[in-house]
Each structure stands twice: as C-alpha cells, then as structure tokens.
Write an enzyme that holds these catalytic residues in place. Structure first.
Site, PDB file in Angstrom:
ATOM      1  CB  SER A   1     -31.199  40.324   8.858  1.00  0.00           C
ATOM      2  OG  SER A   1     -30.998  41.867   9.365  1.00  0.00           O
TER       3      SER A   1
ATOM      4  CE1 TYR B   1     -27.730  40.157  13.736  1.00  0.00           C
ATOM      5  CE2 TYR B   1     -28.212  41.566  11.892  1.00  0.00           C
ATOM      6  CZ  TYR B   1     -28.890  40.704  12.885  1.00  0.00           C
ATOM      7  OH  TYR B   1     -30.062  40.285  12.801  1.00  0.00           O
TER       8      TYR B   1
HETATM    9  P1  NAD Z   1     -33.722  36.723  20.504  1.00  0.00           P
HETATM   10  O1  NAD Z   1     -32.598  37.122  21.080  1.00  0.00           O
HETATM   11  O2  NAD Z   1     -34.912  36.616  20.899  1.00  0.00           O
HETATM   12  O3  NAD Z   1     -33.427  35.034  20.281  1.00  0.00           O
HETATM   13  C1  NAD Z   1     -32.145  34.546  19.948  1.00  0.00           C
HETATM   14  C2  NAD Z   1     -32.141  33.246  20.123  1.00  0.00           C
HETATM   15  O4  NAD Z   1     -30.890  32.709  19.951  1.00  0.00           O
HETATM   16  C3  NAD Z   1     -32.371  32.891  21.704  1.00  0.00           C
HETATM   17  O5  NAD Z   1     -33.140  31.463  21.757  1.00  0.00           O
HETATM   18  C4  NAD Z   1     -30.841  32.514  22.036  1.00  0.00           C
HETATM   19  O6  NAD Z   1     -31.101  31.838  23.480  1.00  0.00           O
HETATM   20  C5  NAD Z   1     -30.258  31.779  20.894  1.00  0.00           C
HETATM   21  N1  NAD Z   1     -28.805  31.936  20.882  1.00  0.00           N
HETATM   22  C6  NAD Z   1     -28.021  32.794  21.209  1.00  0.00           C
HETATM   23  N2  NAD Z   1     -26.798  32.505  21.123  1.00  0.00           N
HETATM   24  C7  NAD Z   1     -26.880  31.039  20.986  1.00  0.00           C
HETATM   25  C8  NAD Z   1     -26.061  30.059  20.721  1.00  0.00           C
HETATM   26  N3  NAD Z   1     -24.716  30.497  21.113  1.00  0.00           N
HETATM   27  N4  NAD Z   1     -26.474  28.784  20.740  1.00  0.00           N
HETATM   28  C9  NAD Z   1     -27.780  28.497  20.802  1.00  0.00           C
HETATM   29  N5  NAD Z   1     -28.638  29.431  20.707  1.00  0.00           N
HETATM   30  C10 NAD Z   1     -27.942  30.621  20.916  1.00  0.00           C
HETATM   31  O7  NAD Z   1     -33.467  37.320  18.957  1.00  0.00           O
HETATM   32  P2  NAD Z   1     -34.517  37.462  17.616  1.00  0.00           P
HETATM   33  O8  NAD Z   1     -34.605  38.754  17.567  1.00  0.00           O
HETATM   34  O9  NAD Z   1     -35.582  36.659  18.010  1.00  0.00           O
HETATM   35  O10 NAD Z   1     -33.452  36.870  16.604  1.00  0.00           O
HETATM   36  C11 NAD Z   1     -33.617  35.592  16.100  1.00  0.00           C
HETATM   37  C12 NAD Z   1     -32.841  35.606  14.505  1.00  0.00           C
HETATM   38  O11 NAD Z   1     -33.648  36.622  14.043  1.00  0.00           O
HETATM   39  C13 NAD Z   1     -31.351  36.151  14.599  1.00  0.00           C
HETATM   40  O12 NAD Z   1     -30.697  35.380  13.760  1.00  0.00           O
HETATM   41  C14 NAD Z   1     -31.473  37.464  14.344  1.00  0.00           C
HETATM   42  O13 NAD Z   1     -30.393  38.162  13.547  1.00  0.00           O
HETATM   43  C15 NAD Z   1     -32.655  37.537  13.362  1.00  0.00           C
HETATM   44  N6  NAD Z   1     -33.242  38.995  13.073  1.00  0.00           N
HETATM   45  C16 NAD Z   1     -33.730  39.695  14.040  1.00  0.00           C
HETATM   46  C17 NAD Z   1     -34.509  40.815  13.753  1.00  0.00           C
HETATM   47  C18 NAD Z   1     -35.038  41.588  14.725  1.00  0.00           C
HETATM   48  O14 NAD Z   1     -35.380  42.553  14.467  1.00  0.00           O
HETATM   49  N7  NAD Z   1     -35.398  41.086  16.083  1.00  0.00           N
HETATM   50  C19 NAD Z   1     -34.242  41.233  12.602  1.00  0.00           C
HETATM   51  C20 NAD Z   1     -33.686  40.408  11.625  1.00  0.00           C
HETATM   52  C21 NAD Z   1     -33.306  39.531  11.918  1.00  0.00           C
END
Ligand code: NAD
Length: 261
Positions: free
Chosen positions: A143, A156
């Site tokens: 991130s 985080y």
């Molecule tokens: P999201 O909530 O859409 O997806 C998260 C996924 O993780 C889901 O499939 C959920 O079921 C799974 N998950 C959560 N807890 C879990 C567990 N204990 N065991 C297994 N699976 C689990 O979120 P996203 O935005 O797609 O995020 C995905 C990654 O991208 C994360 O690591 C997040 O930190 C990172 N990220 C997101 C953003 C953003 O702006 N959305 C920015 C930077 C980084």
C-alpha cells in the site's frame, strides 16, 4: 498465455483487488486458488466463472489468514491438487481506523496477523516447492501506507511497512533461485475495503461522506482519481511474466503520485 501450466494462489481473492488479480492471472492461463470470506454462493459464482471464462481450474480455500495451521494446509492442499504454487499473491487485508489510545488490542493483533504475518506463513510453506522447481513469483499487495503514514491507521501502517521489509528480505534470499518477490503499493483503490472505512473515518474526524472522499481519501492522491482493481491486476500479471524476471525486491507504487509528494 504466459502462465499456462502454472498455479497462482491469491489470498483474499473473494473480492476487490484479489479477485481482479486472480481473474487476470487466469486470463494468462494459470490455474487459480481463490481464498477469502464471503457468501458461499457468491464465492462459488466467482470460482465457476473463472473456470468457464478462462478454461483453467479454479479451487477455493476458506483458510483464515490469521491462522498459521490453516495457511499451511491451504498451501499443502494446493500443491497436492494442482501440483504447485508458482505464483503466490499475498493480498488478504483488513483495516481498522482509530486513535492509538483507543485502538482495541485484538484489532491490532488481527491486522498484524492478516496483513503481515500471513505473508510469512504462506512464503514459509510455498518457498520449498518454488526452489525445487527453480521458478516462482511472490507478489505482495502492500500500500502507499508501506511508504508513508496516515493518522488513526497504526496497525495497518505498521503491517504494510512490515510487509515491504519482509519482501525485500525474501527477494535477497530467493534471488539465486529465479524467484522474484515484489510489492505493489496502490493508493486508494475503490473496493469494499475502502468503502467500509468511510463510516469510521467520518466518526474519527467528524466529517461527512463527501468530505471523507474528497478531503481524506483523495486528498493525498494528486490525480484525484481512484486506482482501479484492473490496473493493479495488470501490474501483477506483468510481475509474473518473464519480462519482469529482473524486477525483485521492488516496491512499486501505483498511487496517482501520492508518495511523490
Ligand atoms: P477487500 O475487502 O475487497 O478484500 C479483502 C479480501 O481479504 C477479501 O477477499 C476478504 O474476504 C479477505 N480476507 C479478509 N480477512 C481474511 C482472513 N482472515 N483470511 C482470509 N481472507 C481474508 O479489500 P481490497 O481493497 O481489495 O484489499 C486487498 C488488499 O489491498 C489488502 O491487503 C489492502 O490492504 C490492499 N490495499 C487496498 C487499497 C484500497 O484502496 N482498496 C489500497 C492499498 C492497498
């Protein structure tokens, strides 16, 4: 079809960025293991769609990324059923927003476990097979918060800085084995995770929803646009390709200029 005969395991791929990465790797011919939580019928729909649209095998593991024994079993089952884990994408992540003094200890532990330690355990289990086959790609969804901080996101930010360091260490260890390890560091991507943190940020900062979007989320992103999940997925596909064989230990920003400031 650069990934035919390969298997990609994508943690946290029932939604958002992970699902887009899984679909994009499947489009390149990789067999897929989906992982994450959600409604069983929606997960099954996503899994079946990958098989029919891309002509690959797609399995689902409900392993909880906060439980090392379940992570081990997921990697073992994948290797037994599909033969290998060639592309490992550590993507599962959760968020919690609160001042440090009010931050619940169990939330801290949970975020460190899911957003950071799970990547150690998946690598611990998958690296021996990658080394034996002499090829691997490990891609960690970090991130912008792996490079800079924001208030109220202590766990985080700590976990994301941690995964950046873990990736660099793994890259050095694995460089002689044709295994690359990189981070993708998106800014704000419009996904359920971002949407879900709006109410807490409204509360923590006393703002309206529109103010959170404009003045908090996109404030730091000079392009004033959200990153798309497909853009992140395209970078994961590139990092999995032979063209990226000399990219390792990198933390690649995709943040609309956020961390250039
Ligand atoms: P999201 O909530 O859409 O997806 C998260 C996924 O993780 C889901 O499939 C959920 O079921 C799974 N998950 C959560 N807890 C879990 C567990 N204990 N065991 C297994 N699976 C689990 O979120 P996203 O935005 O797609 O995020 C995905 C990654 O991208 C994360 O690591 C997040 O930190 C990172 N990220 C997101 C953003 C953003 O702006 N959305 C920015 C930077 C980084």
């Amino acid at each position: 079809m650069t990934l035919k005969t390969k298997t990609a395991l994508v943690t946290g791929s029932t939604s958002g960025i992970g699902l887009a990465i899984a679909r994009a790797l499947a489009a390149e011919g990789a067999n897929i293991v989906l992982n994450g939580f959600g409604k069983p019928e929606e997960i099954e729909r996503a899994r079946a769609a990958i098989e029919t649209e891309f002509g690959v095998r797609a399995l689902y593991s409900g392993a909880d990324m906060s439980k090392p024994a379940e992570i081990d079993a997921m990697v073992r089952d994948t290797t037994e059923t599909l033969g290998s884990v060639d592309v490992l994408v550590n993507n599962a992540g959760i968020q919690f927003v609160s001042p440090i003094e009010d931050f619940p200890a169990e939330k801290w532990e949970q975020i460190i476990a899911i957003n950071l330690s799970s990547a150690f355990y998946t690598m611990h289990a998958a690296i021996p097979g990658m080394k034996a086959r002499g090829w691997g790609r490990i891609i960690n969804t970090a991130s912008a918060h792996s490079l800079v901080a924001s208030p109220f996101k202590s766990a985080y930010v700590a976990a994301k800085h941690g995964i950046a360091g873990l990736s660099k260490t793994a890259a050095l260890e694995l460089a002689p084995h044709r295994i690359t390890v990189n981070c993708i560091s998106p800014g704000y991507v419009w996904t359920p995770l971002v949407e879900a943190q709006i109410p807490d940020t409204m509360k923590a900062r006393g703002l309206t929803k529109e103010q959170v979007i404009e003045d908090v989320l996109l404030k730091a992103q000079p392009t004033k646009e959200f990153v798309t999940v497909d853009q992140v997925a395209a970078l994961a596909v590139f990092l999995s390709s032979d063209a990226a064989s000399q990219i390792t230990g990198a933390n690649i920003s995709m943040d609309g200029g956020w961390t250039a400031q």
